[in-house]
Design an enzyme around this catalytic site. Structure first.
Site, PDB file in Angstrom:
ATOM      1  CD1 TRP A  20     -24.338  17.715  27.766  1.00 49.32           C
ATOM      2  CD2 TRP A  20     -22.645  16.358  28.332  1.00 49.32           C
ATOM      3  NE1 TRP A  20     -23.224  18.497  27.994  1.00 49.32           N
ATOM      4  CE2 TRP A  20     -22.190  17.680  28.335  1.00 49.32           C
ATOM      5  CE3 TRP A  20     -21.764  15.336  28.668  1.00 49.32           C
ATOM      6  CZ2 TRP A  20     -20.865  18.017  28.660  1.00 49.32           C
ATOM      7  CZ3 TRP A  20     -20.453  15.663  28.996  1.00 49.32           C
ATOM      8  CH2 TRP A  20     -20.015  16.992  28.986  1.00 49.32           C
ATOM      9  NE  ARG A  21     -20.346  13.345  25.413  1.00 46.30           N
ATOM     10  CZ  ARG A  21     -19.275  14.097  25.695  1.00 46.30           C
ATOM     11  NH1 ARG A  21     -18.874  15.005  24.840  1.00 46.30           N
ATOM     12  NH2 ARG A  21     -18.603  13.936  26.823  1.00 46.30           N
ATOM     13  CE1 TYR A  54     -26.735  17.539  30.709  1.00 49.52           C
ATOM     14  CE2 TYR A  54     -27.934  15.592  30.049  1.00 49.52           C
ATOM     15  CZ  TYR A  54     -27.089  16.230  30.931  1.00 49.52           C
ATOM     16  OH  TYR A  54     -26.592  15.566  32.016  1.00 49.52           O
ATOM     17  CE  LYS A  98     -23.319  26.687  34.048  1.00 53.45           C
ATOM     18  NZ  LYS A  98     -22.231  25.824  33.576  1.00 53.45           N
ATOM     19  CG  ASN A 160     -23.030  16.702  39.866  1.00 55.27           C
ATOM     20  OD1 ASN A 160     -22.136  15.921  39.575  1.00 55.27           O
ATOM     21  ND2 ASN A 160     -23.864  17.194  38.947  1.00 55.27           N
ATOM     22  CG  LEU A 213     -16.764   5.300  28.252  1.00 57.60           C
ATOM     23  CD1 LEU A 213     -17.100   5.156  26.773  1.00 57.60           C
ATOM     24  CD2 LEU A 213     -16.134   4.019  28.801  1.00 57.60           C
ATOM     25  CB  THR A 262     -21.220   6.630  22.451  1.00 60.42           C
ATOM     26  OG1 THR A 262     -20.889   6.648  21.071  1.00 60.42           O
ATOM     27  CG2 THR A 262     -22.189   5.486  22.721  1.00 60.42           C
ATOM     28  NE  ARG A 267     -16.680   4.583  19.620  1.00 60.29           N
ATOM     29  CZ  ARG A 267     -16.153   5.686  19.128  1.00 60.29           C
ATOM     30  NH1 ARG A 267     -16.766   6.842  19.298  1.00 60.29           N
ATOM     31  NH2 ARG A 267     -15.004   5.664  18.509  1.00 60.29           N
TER      32      ARG A 267
HETATM   33  N1  LIG Z   1     -25.292  15.008  36.129  1.00 62.04           N
HETATM   34  C1  LIG Z   1     -24.275  15.643  35.591  1.00 62.04           C
HETATM   35  O1  LIG Z   1     -23.783  16.658  36.110  1.00 62.04           O
HETATM   36  C2  LIG Z   1     -23.709  15.117  34.311  1.00 62.04           C
HETATM   37  C3  LIG Z   1     -22.498  15.611  33.797  1.00 62.04           C
HETATM   38  C4  LIG Z   1     -22.013  15.069  32.607  1.00 62.04           C
HETATM   39  C5  LIG Z   1     -22.726  14.049  31.958  1.00 62.04           C
HETATM   40  N2  LIG Z   1     -23.916  13.616  32.483  1.00 62.04           N
HETATM   41  C6  LIG Z   1     -24.687  12.517  31.843  1.00 62.04           C
HETATM   42  O2  LIG Z   1     -23.795  11.458  31.571  1.00 62.04           O
HETATM   43  C7  LIG Z   1     -23.916  11.100  30.209  1.00 62.04           C
HETATM   44  C8  LIG Z   1     -22.638  10.553  29.713  1.00 62.04           C
HETATM   45  O3  LIG Z   1     -21.618  11.544  29.769  1.00 62.04           O
HETATM   46  P1  LIG Z   1     -20.512  11.538  28.661  1.00 62.04           P
HETATM   47  O4  LIG Z   1     -21.097  11.753  27.336  1.00 62.04           O
HETATM   48  O5  LIG Z   1     -19.430  12.438  29.113  1.00 62.04           O
HETATM   49  O6  LIG Z   1     -20.077   9.979  28.809  1.00 62.04           O
HETATM   50  P2  LIG Z   1     -18.929   9.075  28.282  1.00 62.04           P
HETATM   51  O7  LIG Z   1     -19.630   7.832  27.813  1.00 62.04           O
HETATM   52  O8  LIG Z   1     -17.894   8.979  29.341  1.00 62.04           O
HETATM   53  O9  LIG Z   1     -18.262   9.826  27.053  1.00 62.04           O
HETATM   54  C9  LIG Z   1     -18.873   9.906  25.816  1.00 62.04           C
HETATM   55  C10 LIG Z   1     -17.876  10.534  24.873  1.00 62.04           C
HETATM   56  O10 LIG Z   1     -16.805   9.619  24.707  1.00 62.04           O
HETATM   57  C11 LIG Z   1     -16.612   9.389  23.333  1.00 62.04           C
HETATM   58  N3  LIG Z   1     -16.217   7.999  23.128  1.00 62.04           N
HETATM   59  C12 LIG Z   1     -16.866   6.894  23.530  1.00 62.04           C
HETATM   60  N4  LIG Z   1     -16.217   5.780  23.146  1.00 62.04           N
HETATM   61  C13 LIG Z   1     -15.106   6.203  22.497  1.00 62.04           C
HETATM   62  C14 LIG Z   1     -14.030   5.534  21.875  1.00 62.04           C
HETATM   63  N5  LIG Z   1     -13.953   4.198  21.854  1.00 62.04           N
HETATM   64  N6  LIG Z   1     -13.070   6.283  21.300  1.00 62.04           N
HETATM   65  C15 LIG Z   1     -13.135   7.617  21.323  1.00 62.04           C
HETATM   66  N7  LIG Z   1     -14.151   8.332  21.904  1.00 62.04           N
HETATM   67  C16 LIG Z   1     -15.120   7.614  22.478  1.00 62.04           C
HETATM   68  C17 LIG Z   1     -17.941   9.650  22.690  1.00 62.04           C
HETATM   69  O11 LIG Z   1     -17.759   9.978  21.332  1.00 62.04           O
HETATM   70  P3  LIG Z   1     -18.719   9.304  20.205  1.00 62.04           P
HETATM   71  O12 LIG Z   1     -20.021  10.001  20.332  1.00 62.04           O
HETATM   72  O13 LIG Z   1     -17.989   9.592  18.948  1.00 62.04           O
HETATM   73  O14 LIG Z   1     -18.793   7.842  20.521  1.00 62.04           O
HETATM   74  C18 LIG Z   1     -18.458  10.814  23.516  1.00 62.04           C
HETATM   75  O15 LIG Z   1     -17.955  12.037  23.037  1.00 62.04           O
HETATM   76  C19 LIG Z   1     -24.392  12.369  29.511  1.00 62.04           C
HETATM   77  O16 LIG Z   1     -25.034  12.115  28.270  1.00 62.04           O
HETATM   78  C20 LIG Z   1     -25.349  12.908  30.533  1.00 62.04           C
HETATM   79  O17 LIG Z   1     -26.591  12.234  30.407  1.00 62.04           O
HETATM   80  C21 LIG Z   1     -24.392  14.124  33.634  1.00 62.04           C
END
Ligand SMILES: NC(=O)c1ccc[n+]([C@@H]2O[C@H](COP(=O)([O-])OP(=O)(O)OC[C@H]3O[C@@H](n4cnc5c(N)ncnc54)[C@H](OP(=O)(O)O)[C@@H]3O)[C@@H](O)[C@H]2O)c1
Length: 297
Positions: A20-21, A54, A98, A160, A213, A262, A267
């Site tokens: 996503w990011r 994304y 949207k 979802n 997370l 991440t 990480r």
């Molecule tokens: N199906 C859906 O509707 C849906 C919705 C949302 C997401 N997704 C999927 O789920 C995946 C993961 O979502 P997410 O990116 O929200 O997951 P996440 O792993 O919960 O969060 C990642 C975020 O947390 C930060 N982070 C991780 N470890 C950290 C730490 N120790 N301290 C501070 N910040 C930290 C990361 O920053 P850094 O990059 O700096 O580590 C990043 O910004 C997405 O890439 C996507 O593929 C799907």
């Protein structure tokens, strides 16, 4: 790293890397994306989660450039991508609002875009990103079956979806839906009691957990009781709080595959620490207590 079998053709690594990011990273060069994928592969993380939307419809292209530069990567990974969200940005800048689009025409066009942008011939798992309140399940189901028959998509799942969304779509499909990607984490534990995980267990399909997370919110308050509870377990086991939060999902019998987001290479290299964590029932409930903010009744 253990694997989860979705059907006879497709399996996932137990932990998935989410993109996503990907396009938000300050470094989106093919070499850097390749380094992220290789850091995943070194730990047995082979499943990459994408969506057409994304990065404002640009993240698939960022991955595609990396796969073009290093074509050998393609056969080492499974690619999940999603469609049906139309947001007024990028190629849909002209959209008046949207909206969700599960029409046959939109699904087929989206898949063609995704294949072209990612430089691939086949999507391993296509997910319907959000339940569409205007879904014509017969049309959508037939289109999804058709995409599998055409070879453009190996298997289909959803994201979802509630139980009723799943059963409606499944009722109009020949191919079984293989997974539901939902929000699940210590900061979003509702799915464990609202039926979202239960119906997946009943149907025998694994769950993908997005934002394991809390999208980073877990670390927003260094003094939060949740983080303190995770750190207590982490300290005892020589890992960090992230590994424990992910292990909490892995320990559940529903075969939950956390999707890690991440962008940080260090990480990424430590994601698999979660598989080293011992998570017995008492530890799971101690974390659940911190998660819901109260002892279970
Ligand atoms: N199906 C859906 O509707 C849906 C919705 C949302 C997401 N997704 C999927 O789920 C995946 C993961 O979502 P997410 O990116 O929200 O997951 P996440 O792993 O919960 O969060 C990642 C975020 O947390 C930060 N982070 C991780 N470890 C950290 C730490 N120790 N301290 C501070 N910040 C930290 C990361 O920053 P850094 O990059 O700096 O580590 C990043 O910004 C997405 O890439 C996507 O593929 C799907």
């Amino acid at each position: 790293m253990n694997r989860i079998k979705l059907n006879s053709d497709v399996s996932f690594s137990r932990i998935v890397y989410g993109m996503w990011r990907l396009a938000d990273d300050e470094n989106t060069t093919p070499a850097h994306v390749q380094a992220k994928i290789e850091a995943c592969l070194a730990q047995g993380i082979t499943t990459m989660d994408q969506a057409d939307i994304y990065g404002g419809y640009e993240a698939e292209e960022v991955l595609g450039a990396a796969l073009k530069a290093a074509p050998a990567l393609r056969d080492q990974i499974e690619i999940v991508t999603k469609c049906d969200i139309v947001a007024p940005v990028g190629r849909y800048s002209d959209a008046k609002a949207k909206y969700y689009d599960t029409s046959r025409a939109h699904l087929l066009a989206s898949v063609d875009h995704s294949l072209r942008l990612m430089n691939i011939d086949q999507i391993d798992v296509l997910l319907v990103h959000r339940p569409d309140p205007m879904m014509d399940h017969q049309e959508t189901g037939a289109a999804l079956d058709g995409l599998i028959a055409s070879g453009k998509v190996k298997s289909v799942g959803v994201s979802n979806f509630k139980r009723h969304d799943w059963t409606l779509l499944q009722s109009a499909m020949n191919n079984p839906l293989v997974t539901n990607q939902i929000e699940a984490s210590v900061v979003a534990p509702e799915c464990f009691t609202n039926g979202d995980i239960a119906f997946m267990q009943e149907f025998g399909a694994p769950v993908m957990a997005w934002s394991p997370l809390g999208g980073g919110s877990l670390f927003g308050d260094p003094l939060s009781p949740m983080l303190a509870a995770l750190n207590t377990v982490a300290k005892a086991q020589g890992v960090d709080a992230t590994a424990v939060a992910v292990a909490w999902l892995l320990a559940h019998p529903a075969e939950i595959a956390p999707v890690m987001g991440t962008n940080n290479l260090d990480r990424i290299a430590r994601i698999s620490d979660a598989t080293k964590v011992e998570m017995d029932r008492e530890t799971w409930f101690a974390l659940y207590t911190a998660s819901i903010g109260a002892e279970v009744p």
